[in-house]
Design a protein around this motif. Structure first.
Motif, PDB file in Angstrom:
ATOM      1  N   ARG A 192       0.848  -1.186   0.000  1.00  0.00           N
ATOM      2  CA  ARG A 192       0.000   0.000   0.000  1.00  0.00           C
ATOM      3  C   ARG A 192       0.887   1.240   0.000  1.00  0.00           C
ATOM      4  O   ARG A 192       1.744   1.397   0.871  1.00  0.00           O
ATOM      5  CB  ARG A 192      -0.914   0.017   1.215  1.00  0.00           C
ATOM      6  CG  ARG A 192      -1.947   1.124   1.212  1.00  0.00           C
ATOM      7  CD  ARG A 192      -3.088   0.857   0.215  1.00  0.00           C
ATOM      8  NE  ARG A 192      -4.008  -0.159   0.700  1.00  0.00           N
ATOM      9  CZ  ARG A 192      -4.185  -1.356   0.125  1.00  0.00           C
ATOM     10  NH1 ARG A 192      -3.487  -1.697  -0.941  1.00  0.00           N
ATOM     11  NH2 ARG A 192      -5.056  -2.214   0.606  1.00  0.00           N
TER      12      ARG A 192
ATOM     13  N   GLN B  74      -2.845   6.308   8.881  1.00  0.00           N
ATOM     14  CA  GLN B  74      -4.096   5.977   8.197  1.00  0.00           C
ATOM     15  C   GLN B  74      -3.908   4.832   7.203  1.00  0.00           C
ATOM     16  O   GLN B  74      -4.782   3.970   7.063  1.00  0.00           O
ATOM     17  CB  GLN B  74      -4.642   7.219   7.492  1.00  0.00           C
ATOM     18  CG  GLN B  74      -5.189   8.263   8.448  1.00  0.00           C
ATOM     19  CD  GLN B  74      -5.498   9.583   7.766  1.00  0.00           C
ATOM     20  OE1 GLN B  74      -5.575   9.653   6.542  1.00  0.00           O
ATOM     21  NE2 GLN B  74      -5.666  10.629   8.558  1.00  0.00           N
ATOM     22  N   THR B  75      -2.766   4.791   6.530  1.00  0.00           N
ATOM     23  CA  THR B  75      -2.503   3.701   5.587  1.00  0.00           C
ATOM     24  C   THR B  75      -2.311   2.388   6.326  1.00  0.00           C
ATOM     25  O   THR B  75      -2.808   1.339   5.890  1.00  0.00           O
ATOM     26  CB  THR B  75      -1.268   4.020   4.732  1.00  0.00           C
ATOM     27  OG1 THR B  75      -1.421   5.313   4.127  1.00  0.00           O
ATOM     28  CG2 THR B  75      -1.093   2.990   3.627  1.00  0.00           C
TER      29      THR B  75
ATOM     30  N   GLN C  44      -5.689   1.149   7.414  1.00  0.00           N
ATOM     31  CA  GLN C  44      -6.439   0.579   6.297  1.00  0.00           C
ATOM     32  C   GLN C  44      -6.007  -0.865   6.040  1.00  0.00           C
ATOM     33  O   GLN C  44      -6.845  -1.747   5.825  1.00  0.00           O
ATOM     34  CB  GLN C  44      -6.232   1.419   5.030  1.00  0.00           C
ATOM     35  CG  GLN C  44      -6.939   0.890   3.788  1.00  0.00           C
ATOM     36  CD  GLN C  44      -8.454   0.872   3.934  1.00  0.00           C
ATOM     37  OE1 GLN C  44      -9.020   1.694   4.651  1.00  0.00           O
ATOM     38  NE2 GLN C  44      -9.109  -0.068   3.270  1.00  0.00           N
TER      39      GLN C  44
ATOM     40  N   ARG D 149      -7.559  -3.033   8.658  1.00  0.00           N
ATOM     41  CA  ARG D 149      -8.975  -3.307   8.383  1.00  0.00           C
ATOM     42  C   ARG D 149      -9.136  -4.356   7.290  1.00  0.00           C
ATOM     43  O   ARG D 149     -10.091  -5.136   7.296  1.00  0.00           O
ATOM     44  CB  ARG D 149      -9.689  -2.013   7.969  1.00  0.00           C
ATOM     45  CG  ARG D 149      -9.934  -1.045   9.112  1.00  0.00           C
ATOM     46  CD  ARG D 149     -10.898   0.059   8.706  1.00  0.00           C
ATOM     47  NE  ARG D 149     -10.340   0.918   7.670  1.00  0.00           N
ATOM     48  CZ  ARG D 149      -9.621   2.004   7.910  1.00  0.00           C
ATOM     49  NH1 ARG D 149      -9.338   2.361   9.161  1.00  0.00           N
ATOM     50  NH2 ARG D 149      -9.164   2.748   6.919  1.00  0.00           N
ATOM     51  N   GLU D 150      -8.205  -4.381   6.342  1.00  0.00           N
ATOM     52  CA  GLU D 150      -8.307  -5.306   5.223  1.00  0.00           C
ATOM     53  C   GLU D 150      -7.797  -6.706   5.557  1.00  0.00           C
ATOM     54  O   GLU D 150      -7.862  -7.601   4.712  1.00  0.00           O
ATOM     55  CB  GLU D 150      -7.543  -4.740   4.025  1.00  0.00           C
ATOM     56  CG  GLU D 150      -8.196  -3.483   3.462  1.00  0.00           C
ATOM     57  CD  GLU D 150      -7.389  -2.860   2.332  1.00  0.00           C
ATOM     58  OE1 GLU D 150      -6.346  -3.441   1.964  1.00  0.00           O
ATOM     59  OE2 GLU D 150      -7.800  -1.806   1.831  1.00  0.00           O
TER      60      GLU D 150
END
Length: 260
Positions: free
Chosen positions: A63, A86-87, A90, A93-94
């Motif tokens: 990412r 934030q990355t 993410q 979350r994935e």
């Protein structure tokens, strides 16, 4: 808290009689390591490089961190921390089980990211220093090859948990004629020349400092040359790939079926 983590995907029992859940917002499964990348690099990423996915015999998910340029990350720009966090969130979350970085200078944000997610975080190859030092004789030091020695600061070391900077001897590769193509994003380089430059630098580092007991490759572009360095200097070589493989094994081990 533990019940909300749902980290069991990928660990399906042999009788298939269990309830399988997936977190809302998670769209893929079966990978362990989420890797953060820079936003502005332009040069070949060879097999063995952190950014070349053929390097791995297990799935990873890359990412790009928005606005994460070399200039900003090399100095640990504090205004970049929100984008990095934030990355990482993410990726969590994935479905990532561990977060790693693809540049040694991501270590500037090691503490902040580790505090911001609920999975292990190893942002920089530099975090291996304490482990490496533990395995050496008390008088031995670690030789570090880096793309930018100006970025190897006490702040970076502190963020990565390194308390004794005297344990590390740093050699800069960023001004070498061909390796500098990576730092300057020139779009191409002569791989044979880069290999010769890097190996020669490692040999000089060990010759100048006979107390070096291991080599650490800070830069994520150096792992393709790790074997050549190891052969040339006859010492253990640690890099991003040793760290990422270790993190993968800790979070996604397969059962040894003969013993269950």
């Amino acid at each position: 808290m533990a019940s909300s983590r749902n980290r069991e995907y990928g660990f399906v029992k042999s009788d298939h009689s269990q309830l399988i859940e997936m977190k809302k917002g998670q769209y893929v499964a079966g990978f362990s390591v989420g890797i953060l990348f820079l936003d502005d690099c332009w040069y070949p990423v060879l097999p063995g490089n952190v950014a070349n996915l053929s390097t791995y015999d297990f799935p990873v998910v890359p990412r790009v961190v928005p606005n994460c340029t070399q200039d900003r990350i090399h100095v640990g720009d504090p205004t970049l921390v929100d984008d990095v966090i934030q990355t990482a969130q993410q990726l969590e979350r994935e479905g990532a089980r561990v977060i790693c970085g693809a540049c040694g200078f991501f270590g500037n944000y090691q503490k902040q990211v580790a505090d911001a997610v609920d999975i292990p975080v190893f942002m920089s190859s530099v975090v291996q220093i304490l482990w490496i030092k533990t395995g050496l004789k008390s008088h031995q030091r670690i030789g570090m090859l880096t793309a930018d020695s100006d970025g190897i600061t006490e702040s970076l070391f502190d963020s990565c948990g390194v308390t004794n900077v005297d344990d590390v001897v740093v050699k800069d590769l960023g001004k070498l004629p061909e390796f500098s193509a990576i730092v300057e994003s020139r779009g191409s380089f002569d791989n044979g020349v880069v290999r010769e430059e890097v190996v020669q630098a490692a040999k000089e580092l060990v010759e100048d400092h006979p107390d070096i007991g291991a080599i650490l490759l800070e830069c994520s572009d150096l792992p393709p040359y790790a074997a050549a360095i190891q052969q040339a200097v006859g010492l253990p070589v640690f890099d991003f790939i040793t760290m990422i493989r270790w993190a993968h094994m800790a979070t996604a081990q397969k059962p040894y079926y003969g013993f269950i």
